[in-house]
Design a protein around this motif. Structure first.
Motif, PDB file in Angstrom:
ATOM      1  N   ILE A  19      32.866  52.674  70.441  1.00 52.16           N
ATOM      2  CA  ILE A  19      33.690  52.608  71.476  1.00 52.16           C
ATOM      3  C   ILE A  19      34.201  53.675  72.234  1.00 52.16           C
ATOM      4  O   ILE A  19      34.396  53.612  73.427  1.00 52.16           O
ATOM      5  CB  ILE A  19      35.159  51.877  70.390  1.00 52.16           C
ATOM      6  N   ALA A  20      34.084  54.633  71.584  1.00 51.49           N
ATOM      7  CA  ALA A  20      34.272  56.018  72.500  1.00 51.49           C
ATOM      8  C   ALA A  20      33.217  56.084  73.444  1.00 51.49           C
ATOM      9  O   ALA A  20      33.592  56.512  74.648  1.00 51.49           O
ATOM     10  CB  ALA A  20      34.421  57.304  71.571  1.00 51.49           C
ATOM     11  N   ALA A  22      31.371  53.715  74.677  1.00 49.01           N
ATOM     12  CA  ALA A  22      31.558  52.527  75.827  1.00 49.01           C
ATOM     13  C   ALA A  22      32.722  52.957  76.741  1.00 49.01           C
ATOM     14  O   ALA A  22      32.392  52.941  78.029  1.00 49.01           O
ATOM     15  CB  ALA A  22      31.721  51.344  75.054  1.00 49.01           C
ATOM     16  N   ILE A  23      33.860  53.561  76.294  1.00 49.98           N
ATOM     17  CA  ILE A  23      34.896  53.783  77.041  1.00 49.98           C
ATOM     18  C   ILE A  23      34.561  55.136  78.199  1.00 49.98           C
ATOM     19  O   ILE A  23      34.918  54.962  79.442  1.00 49.98           O
ATOM     20  CB  ILE A  23      36.038  54.365  76.256  1.00 49.98           C
ATOM     21  N   THR A  24      33.853  56.227  77.370  1.00 51.16           N
ATOM     22  CA  THR A  24      33.345  57.099  78.242  1.00 51.16           C
ATOM     23  C   THR A  24      32.354  56.758  79.463  1.00 51.16           C
ATOM     24  O   THR A  24      32.422  57.134  80.494  1.00 51.16           O
ATOM     25  CB  THR A  24      32.741  58.127  77.319  1.00 51.16           C
ATOM     26  N   GLY A  26      32.430  53.834  80.534  1.00 46.03           N
ATOM     27  CA  GLY A  26      33.034  52.967  81.658  1.00 46.03           C
ATOM     28  C   GLY A  26      33.634  53.850  82.571  1.00 46.03           C
ATOM     29  O   GLY A  26      33.907  53.544  83.846  1.00 46.03           O
ATOM     30  N   LEU A  27      34.467  54.922  82.040  1.00 45.33           N
ATOM     31  CA  LEU A  27      35.091  55.868  82.741  1.00 45.33           C
ATOM     32  C   LEU A  27      34.097  56.644  83.937  1.00 45.33           C
ATOM     33  O   LEU A  27      34.441  56.815  85.099  1.00 45.33           O
ATOM     34  CB  LEU A  27      35.815  56.765  82.240  1.00 45.33           C
ATOM     35  N   ARG A  30      32.883  54.021  86.695  1.00 51.83           N
ATOM     36  CA  ARG A  30      33.870  53.178  86.981  1.00 51.83           C
ATOM     37  C   ARG A  30      33.655  52.634  88.389  1.00 51.83           C
ATOM     38  O   ARG A  30      33.773  51.411  88.728  1.00 51.83           O
ATOM     39  CB  ARG A  30      35.240  53.776  86.677  1.00 51.83           C
TER      40      ARG A  30
END
Length: 46
Positions: A19-20, A22-24, A26-27, A30
């Motif tokens: 999850i971390a 994927a979020i990274t 995405g950021l 972006r």
């Protein structure tokens, strides 16, 4: 019983790491993701 708890804990750690990541990603991407979605939706509406 201890081994079962350890495996469950490791699975949670793996999920948290994924999850971390994927979020990274995405950021980091972006603006490219937003641009792609906007272009795709504009093409669908045209």
């Amino acid at each position: 019983m201890k081994l079962l708890r350890n495996k469950r804990g490791m699975e949670m750690v793996q999920v948290a790491i994924l999850i971390a990541i994927a979020i990274t990603l995405g950021l980091i991407f972006r603006t490219q993701i937003t641009e792609f979605v906007n272009n795709t939706l504009a093409d669908l509406n045209a």
